[in-house]
Design a protein around this motif. Structure first.
Motif, mmCIF file in Angstrom:
data_model
loop_
_atom_site.group_PDB
_atom_site.id
_atom_site.type_symbol
_atom_site.label_atom_id
_atom_site.label_comp_id
_atom_site.label_asym_id
_atom_site.label_seq_id
_atom_site.Cartn_x
_atom_site.Cartn_y
_atom_site.Cartn_z
ATOM 1 N N ARG A 132 0.848 -1.182 0.000
ATOM 2 C CA ARG A 132 0.000 0.000 0.000
ATOM 3 C C ARG A 132 0.882 1.230 0.000
ATOM 4 O O ARG A 132 2.071 1.167 0.364
ATOM 5 C CB ARG A 132 -0.912 -0.001 1.223
ATOM 6 C CG ARG A 132 -0.202 0.157 2.541
ATOM 7 C CD ARG A 132 -1.174 0.049 3.716
ATOM 8 N NE ARG A 132 -0.556 0.374 4.987
ATOM 9 C CZ ARG A 132 0.222 -0.426 5.681
ATOM 10 N NH1 ARG A 132 0.464 -1.649 5.224
ATOM 11 N NH2 ARG A 132 0.765 -0.041 6.827
ATOM 12 N N LEU A 133 0.328 2.312 -0.415
ATOM 13 C CA LEU A 133 1.044 3.579 -0.339
ATOM 14 C C LEU A 133 1.042 4.073 1.096
ATOM 15 O O LEU A 133 0.136 3.763 1.889
ATOM 16 C CB LEU A 133 0.387 4.615 -1.243
ATOM 17 C CG LEU A 133 0.523 4.363 -2.760
ATOM 18 C CD1 LEU A 133 -0.328 5.353 -3.518
ATOM 19 C CD2 LEU A 133 1.973 4.473 -3.188
ATOM 20 N N ALA A 147 0.314 6.253 4.212
ATOM 21 C CA ALA A 147 -0.993 6.812 4.537
ATOM 22 C C ALA A 147 -1.144 8.251 4.083
ATOM 23 O O ALA A 147 -2.234 8.683 3.713
ATOM 24 C CB ALA A 147 -1.252 6.703 6.040
ATOM 25 N N GLU A 151 0.028 9.582 1.434
ATOM 26 C CA GLU A 151 0.273 9.715 0.008
ATOM 27 C C GLU A 151 -0.885 9.164 -0.824
ATOM 28 O O GLU A 151 -0.735 8.913 -2.005
ATOM 29 C CB GLU A 151 1.573 8.990 -0.368
ATOM 30 C CG GLU A 151 2.808 9.606 0.268
ATOM 31 C CD GLU A 151 4.081 8.875 -0.123
ATOM 32 O OE1 GLU A 151 3.985 8.009 -1.002
ATOM 33 O OE2 GLU A 151 5.129 9.182 0.450
ATOM 34 N N GLU A 152 -2.024 8.977 -0.215
ATOM 35 C CA GLU A 152 -3.167 8.498 -0.966
ATOM 36 C C GLU A 152 -3.746 9.642 -1.794
ATOM 37 O O GLU A 152 -3.741 10.791 -1.369
ATOM 38 C CB GLU A 152 -4.224 7.922 -0.026
ATOM 39 C CG GLU A 152 -3.736 6.690 0.717
ATOM 40 C CD GLU A 152 -4.786 6.138 1.655
ATOM 41 O OE1 GLU A 152 -5.830 6.804 1.804
ATOM 42 O OE2 GLU A 152 -4.559 5.068 2.235
ATOM 43 N N GLY A 153 -4.289 9.317 -2.976
ATOM 44 C CA GLY A 153 -4.811 10.343 -3.875
ATOM 45 C C GLY A 153 -3.688 10.991 -4.662
ATOM 46 O O GLY A 153 -2.573 10.478 -4.771
ATOM 47 N N ARG A 204 -0.693 13.245 -5.786
ATOM 48 C CA ARG A 204 0.501 13.645 -5.039
ATOM 49 C C ARG A 204 1.285 14.640 -5.890
ATOM 50 O O ARG A 204 1.451 14.476 -7.095
ATOM 51 C CB ARG A 204 1.356 12.417 -4.719
ATOM 52 C CG ARG A 204 2.611 12.700 -3.925
ATOM 53 C CD ARG A 204 3.185 11.399 -3.398
ATOM 54 N NE ARG A 204 4.507 11.567 -2.817
ATOM 55 C CZ ARG A 204 4.741 12.085 -1.629
ATOM 56 N NH1 ARG A 204 3.719 12.486 -0.887
ATOM 57 N NH2 ARG A 204 5.970 12.197 -1.167
#
Length: 676
Positions: free
Chosen positions: A37-38, A40, A42-44, A46
């Motif tokens: 997973r990315l 936390a 860095e979601e959406g 960037r």
């Protein structure tokens, strides 16, 4: 050179394997890439081209980290922008970078652990380091109320960042040029202003003239390159508003409302976007506002809608119930635009199979007391409506299935709710098509014929000049003649049987004996069946007629008709004459009468042919006379020929068929007259 060919082929195979990582060398049992997973934060989208990958569930123990990773990066078109690379997995995370060009990149990656490779996985790496262009915020002209303070963003101009515009950040009365965000280049989610209807809404602003500055914020949280600014004027009053267009009861479609405002102080004269307006809000949605003293709005959607209506005057006073302001006036609009649900009963009532029922359900306005059920042949054609009763959420019709040709028929129910919506259904509640096979009622067998329980008739055969007759008894109704001839005045018997198809008698059932007279009269007589299903009647005297017996049926049994019979009634005529006639003497008086019911003989009388015959010769006509209105006739005939002396003549009267006379031709009995 010959040995280099296999080496080249091996190199091409290796390159092909690297070019297709999805079908690569995955060895089931390697690390699960779904645990990747990315980070936390860095979601959406960037704004930085480095993405940090973390492996393993949060707070979970007992998961051995991977030892290495193999990945590559593709752009949105599927072009490889970072060739496939294999690198050791070091520490708690690994970093993947993308080109410095904004784009929605795709990462294809797999992990190795315990000398086994896991399956490939694809992840999105959205990168956008472009900032939105500057906006030019516009404030309403004139004055606005404190709780209605808003600005139009006025941009940003195209091209927009790839991540789009996430929202706007605003500040009021800050130093000129200061960014609304704590970090001038990047905004925090908590710093976005509330937007709606294309406008940026400001926090509660006190009365006065204020400077408002705003920036657009991209999907990657980057602010505009410049800060836009405008000036807003805030004031605070409550106009009087009236609402027109409210329907009575339920409406089946959108409702158009009109609010009219009156303000005795600053007034409601339209003065552009920042001037007075009148607004209508439906169900808490963004109000429909119009400059000036009137506004209109359309209320749509099923349910009971709460409508608020208010206005703002030139000073910005508004009664919208916000921040201590007076509550707006309200009204309720009831809309039911959804048709009711209608379906036929799953099965027809075996005790009343021709009773067709459909249920109507409408959770809002409720079923209306109207609707219809129609029928047509299965497979096409025009639906014909049936008489339909409505009420209590039901449509009830009765279909005379015996009046149509046998076969399958499709039914359709049309129902309405109280708002006027209609719905049609051709299915039962269980989803099956509403198709019925006509006739629905149980058929009956109706036998009918001349005679009583049996018919006795003369069966005659002519051989040369001789005619032989013998008496014959006929019991079966289908062997009895459909046409009989009788003299006037007879009361012929008719009879029949009414039974179920299996032969069980139908006792105590009423039938109709219908006689269609040749003179146009019609006679209907009620006949009851006996315990064995039989019935009998005698036909009243009169002219020829068609005869039919009918069973009207009931809720379970189908209607039936016996085969039609035809009765031919011969005219009845009588002739009188002397036994002897003197040759050369006084004329012999021939007199007679045609029998008929009162009023049947025309006033002009009937034509009667007087006929004679000598032994061994056919009948011949010697005179036609006419009766009076009572059927009587007289004709004197003088015997003057000496050749007639001693000759025995036969005389008779013959009434031929003629217009206006409802009887067949008839002949009297012959009379013998001897010339003397």
């Amino acid at each position: 050179m010959r040995r280099s060919v296999p080496v080249l082929a091996m190199l091409l195979a290796v390159l092909a394997a690297w070019a297709q990582p999805q079908a690569g060398r995955a060895n089931p049992g390697g690390p699960d890439p779904q645990l990747l997973r990315l980070s936390a934060d860095e979601e959406g989208w960037r704004a930085v081209g480095e993405f940090h990958l973390v492996w393993g569930p949060d707070g979970a123990l007992g998961y051995a980290p991977p030892t290495s990773a193999e990945y590559r990066v593709l752009d949105a078109n599927g072009t490889v922008v970072r060739p496939t690379v294999e690198q050791p997995w070091l520490g708690a995370q690994m970093t993947v970078d993308v080109p410095a060009v904004p784009g929605l990149y795709r990462l294809q990656i797999r992990l190795e652990g315990d000398e086994r490779w896991g399956p490939w996985r694809e992840m999105e790496l959205p990168f956008d380091n472009a900032r939105p262009g500057p906006i030019r915020p516009l404030a309403p002209a004139g004055w606005v109320a404190p709780d209605r303070a808003r600005i139009e963003p006025g941009g940003p101009a195209a091209p927009l960042p790839l991540s789009g515009v996430r929202g706007y950040a605003v500040t009021v009365d800050a130093p000129a040029g200061d960014s609304p965000c704590a970090d001038p280049g990047r905004c925090d989610p908590t710093e976005l202003a509330r937007t709606g209807g294309g406008a940026i809404w400001l926090p509660q602003v006190p009365e006065g003239v204020h400077r408002v500055q705003a920036v657009a914020v991209s999907g990657a949280w980057l602010a505009s390159t410049e800060v836009g600014a405008t000036t807003i004027r805030v004031d605070g009053t409550v106009p009087e508003v009236r609402l027109a267009g409210l329907p009575e009861g339920w409406s089946r479609g959108p409702v158009r409302l009109r609010a009219s405002a009156l303000d005795r102080l600053s007034g409601m004269a339209a003065a552009g976007p920042g001037g007075p307006f009148t607004a209508i809000a439906v169900d808490g949605a963004v109000p429909a506002a119009a400059a000036g003293p009137a506004a209109a709005a359309t209320v749509a959607g099923d349910g009971v809608h709460r409508v608020l209506f208010y206005a703002r005057d030139a000073a910005g006073n508004v009664a919208d119930g916000q921040a201590g302001a007076p509550r707006p006036a309200s009204a309720a609009v009831r809309i039911d635009a959804t048709p009711p649900t209608v379906a036929f009963r799953t099965a027809t009532d075996p005790t009343d199979p021709e009773r067709i029922e459909a249920t109507v359900v409408d959770p809002l306005s409720g079923p209306a007391a109207r609707g219809s059920i129609a029928v047509r042949p299965a497979g096409g054609g025009r639906f014909e409506p049936l008489p339909t009763a409505t009420g209590d959420g039901r449509l009830v019709a009765r279909w005379d299935s015996g009046s149509v040709p046998p076969g399958n028929y499709e039914l359709r129910a049309t129902a309405y709710d109280r708002a006027g919506n209609s719905a049609t259904a051709r299915n039962r509640r269980d989803g099956a098509r509403m198709i019925l096979a006509a006739p629905l009622k149980a058929p009956v067998a109706l036998r009918f014929g001349f005679g009583g329980r049996h018919l006795v008739r003369q069966h005659c055969v002519r051989r040369g000049t001789r005619r032989r007759c013998r008496r014959e008894t006929v019991r079966a109704y289908d062997r009895r003649p459909a046409t009989r001839s009788a003299r006037f005045g007879g009361r012929l018997p008719v009879s029949g049987l009414l039974r179920r198809p299996g032969g069980a008698p139908l006792a105590g059932r009423q039938l109709e004996l219908v006689e269609a007279m040749a003179d146009g009269d019609r006679r209907v007589t009620a006949v009851l069946t006996r315990a064995d299903g039989s019935f009998a009647a005698r036909l009243a005297p009169g002219p020829g007629r068609g005869i039919e017996v009918r069973f009207a049926g009931d809720r379970v049994l189908a209607a039936a008709r016996g085969r039609p019979l035809r009765l031919i009634v011969r005219a009845a005529v009588r002739l009188r004459a002397p036994r002897d006639a003197r040759i050369g003497g006084a004329p012999a008086r021939f007199a007679g009468r045609v029998d008929a019911r009162p009023g049947e003989i025309p006033r002009a009388g009937l034509a009667v042919e007087l006929q004679f015959r000598l032994p061994g010769l056919p009948w011949g006509q010697f005179r036609t006379v006419r009766t009076d209105g009572h059927g009587r006739f007289v004709y004197p005939y003088a015997f003057s020929d000496d050749d007639s002396r001693g000759v025995r003549f036969l005389f008779r009267a013959h009434v031929p068929e003629q217009a206006g006379w409802p009887y067949a031709a008839g002949t009297s009995l012959p009379i013998a007259v001897t010339g003397r």
